[in-house]
Design an enzyme around this catalytic site. Structure first.
Site, PDB file in Angstrom:
ATOM      1  N   SER A   1       0.819  -1.209   0.000  1.00  0.00           N
ATOM      2  CA  SER A   1       0.000   0.000   0.000  1.00  0.00           C
ATOM      3  C   SER A   1       0.857   1.265   0.000  1.00  0.00           C
ATOM      4  CB  SER A   1      -0.952  -0.065   1.195  1.00  0.00           C
ATOM      5  OG  SER A   1      -2.041   0.763   0.937  1.00  0.00           O
TER       6      SER A   1
ATOM      7  N   TRP B   1     -10.248   0.291  -4.745  1.00  0.00           N
ATOM      8  CA  TRP B   1      -9.667   1.597  -4.376  1.00  0.00           C
ATOM      9  C   TRP B   1      -8.269   1.769  -4.998  1.00  0.00           C
ATOM     10  CZ3 TRP B   1     -11.160   6.070  -2.572  1.00  0.00           C
ATOM     11  CH2 TRP B   1     -10.300   6.895  -1.821  1.00  0.00           C
TER      12      TRP B   1
ATOM     13  N   HIS C   1      -7.652  -5.675   0.494  1.00  0.00           N
ATOM     14  CA  HIS C   1      -6.408  -4.907   0.591  1.00  0.00           C
ATOM     15  C   HIS C   1      -5.622  -5.417   1.807  1.00  0.00           C
ATOM     16  CE1 HIS C   1      -4.109  -1.231  -0.055  1.00  0.00           C
ATOM     17  NE2 HIS C   1      -4.173  -0.965   1.235  1.00  0.00           N
TER      18      HIS C   1
HETATM   19  C1  GTR Z   1      -5.297   4.526   2.070  1.00  0.00           C
HETATM   20  C2  GTR Z   1      -4.747   5.354   0.953  1.00  0.00           C
HETATM   21  C3  GTR Z   1      -4.075   4.464  -0.048  1.00  0.00           C
HETATM   22  C4  GTR Z   1      -3.171   3.442   0.603  1.00  0.00           C
HETATM   23  C5  GTR Z   1      -3.692   2.927   1.929  1.00  0.00           C
HETATM   24  C6  GTR Z   1      -2.680   2.203   2.807  1.00  0.00           C
HETATM   25  O1  GTR Z   1      -6.007   5.260   2.989  1.00  0.00           O
HETATM   26  O2  GTR Z   1      -5.802   6.041   0.357  1.00  0.00           O
HETATM   27  O3  GTR Z   1      -3.382   5.239  -1.002  1.00  0.00           O
HETATM   28  O4  GTR Z   1      -1.897   3.915   0.719  1.00  0.00           O
HETATM   29  O5  GTR Z   1      -4.212   3.927   2.702  1.00  0.00           O
HETATM   30  O6  GTR Z   1      -1.522   2.569   2.918  1.00  0.00           O
HETATM   31  O7  GTR Z   1      -3.111   1.232   3.444  1.00  0.00           O
END
Ligand code: GTR
Length: 416
Positions: A249, A340, A390
């Site tokens: 991420s 996302w 995610h």
């Molecule tokens: C979210 C963000 C993403 C991603 C994520 C993470 O809130 O929008 O770009 O980086 O966090 O790091 O888990």
């Protein structure tokens, strides 16, 4: 450069609307990775390395992640703890404190290291930040809190509960496959909030003159990975030609940026990195430049804000960041439920980087078709999409190590 554009306000609609409908992806033209700013087209490795690559790297410094200031930070490493029988006797565990000093200040960061005890010669090493502190990776009381967490006043705070991210770090499995792992909490390098700068390693270096292209958290996290690598390459157990950087991420974004700048990372792995990472910005699917720069004003340099709601005006896109890893090994992974992060945009980006691999006679992603779930592509560029959210799972790790095994097999003769 382009500083006049930076004052463009972010349209409110662009901040709020999230598109998850493929039919609403705007028509866009991806900048050709091999066409230079002067219009000339790169046809050889030499032209790529001498002209186009530096030009692109400079674009990412000035327009997205910010420049790393020139200046000296003193870095020292101190072994605080060692257990030669960790993880049921399979690994040697070390805790090593890094002290960064400069500009009359200092910052501390704590590495946690696992090295397989069963090894013939030097081993390949995964370097990757954890999100919730070293204590989140396993239950053992001797794991010290990362300095960011040591500063927390309330000792009952739930974030101090041990082992709460263990599923993301299948330590015994990683060790059983013959890989070492060096991790550290990313917050030690730059606390992840808009006021984190003064407590971060960026405060140890002079500020660059141009405020618009000044680095922030992503630049700092990438820099920190290289300081971990500085230590790793000096360890007697480490194969310095087999360094892997892996990030999830926001740390996937930082890993890609670290790999673009530091060629010691022989394999660069992005796990669900999404917007500002592997995903193409111009698709405006899921998280957009407007959303990310609004939610996380401390991640990118200010110049990046000018593309909020104006992705069509971007003179570059993220496939060109991925191309900066060439000819080293690159792996991009997505998760089926992670819209996302725009899975298709991540895939197309890996595909879009592949012409540079072709210059080297290497096979990147050659198909336009996204693979089905759990059907990894493992060419010189790898890609998979797995079922689920995610996250980082054992399946992801399995693919990463399969990919690295393949990458390092051909190099094993030169590697010791
Ligand atoms: C979210 C963000 C993403 C991603 C994520 C993470 O809130 O929008 O770009 O980086 O966090 O790091 O888990």
């Amino acid at each position: 450069m382009l500083a006049w554009m930076a004052i463009v306000a972010i349209p409110v609609a662009a901040q709020r609307e999230v598109n998850y409908d493929e039919s609403k992806v705007p028509q866009y033209v991806l900048p050709d990775v091999l066409t230079c700013q002067d219009g000339s087209v790169v046809t050889t490795k030499k032209q790529w390395e001498k002209k186009r690559r530096p030009e692109l790297l400079n674009t990412f410094y000035s327009q997205e992640y910010g420049f790393t200031p020139k200046g000296k930070v003193d870095v020292s490493y101190e072994l605080l703890q060692e257990d030669r029988q960790a993880l049921d006797g399979t690994a040697t565990q070390q805790q090593v404190m890094i002290t960064f000093s400069g500009n009359g200040k200092s910052v501390k960061a704590l590495m946690l290291v696992f090295v397989p005890n069963q090894r013939k010669g030097r081993v390949p090493v995964f370097i990757g930040y954890n999100f919730r502190g070293n204590h989140s990776m396993l239950p053992n009381e001797e794991i010290l809190y990362s300095p960011y967490f040591q500063r927390m006043k309330n000792r009952e705070d739930p974030v101090l509960v041990r082992n709460n991210q263990a599923s993301r770090w299948p330590l015994k499995y990683i060790i059983s496959r013959g890989y070492a792992l060096v991790t550290m909490c990313y917050q030690d390098i730059f606390p992840d909030n808009k006021d984190g700068g003064p407590e971060s390693i960026t405060a140890l270096l002079p500020e660059t003159e141009d405020a618009q292209s000044r680095w922030q958290a992503l630049g700092a996290w990438a820099w920190g990975s290289s300081r971990i690598a500085d230590w790793v390459v000096k360890q007697p157990w480490a194969n310095k030609k087999q360094l892997v950087i892996m990030g999830h991420s926001r740390q996937g974004k930082a890993a890609l940026w670290a790999g673009a700048q530091d060629k010691r990372f022989r394999v660069v792995i992005s796990n669900d990195s999404g917007c500002g990472g592997a995903a193409l910005s111009k698709r405006c699917f899921g998280e957009t430049v407007a959303i990310i720069t609004n939610s996380f004003p401390h991640w990118f340099c200010k110049n990046f804000n000018q593309y909020a709601g104006r992705e069509d005006a971007l003179p570059f896109d993220q496939h060109e960041l991925l191309a900066l890893e060439a000819p080293r090994y690159l792996y991009v992974a997505s998760a089926g439920e992670d819209d996302w992060a725009d899975q298709k945009g991540e895939f197309l980006s890996a595909r879009g980087a592949s012409p540079v691999y072709r210059l080297y006679g290497l096979e990147g992603i050659t198909t336009d078709q996204m693979p089905d779930l759990h059907q990894p592509i493992m060419n010189h560029v790898g890609y998979h999409i797995r079922a689920g959210k995610h996250d980082v799972t054992q399946y992801d790790w399995q693919c990463y190590m399969d990919f690295c095994d393949k990458a390092f097999k051909s190099r094993s003769r030169e590697s010791h």
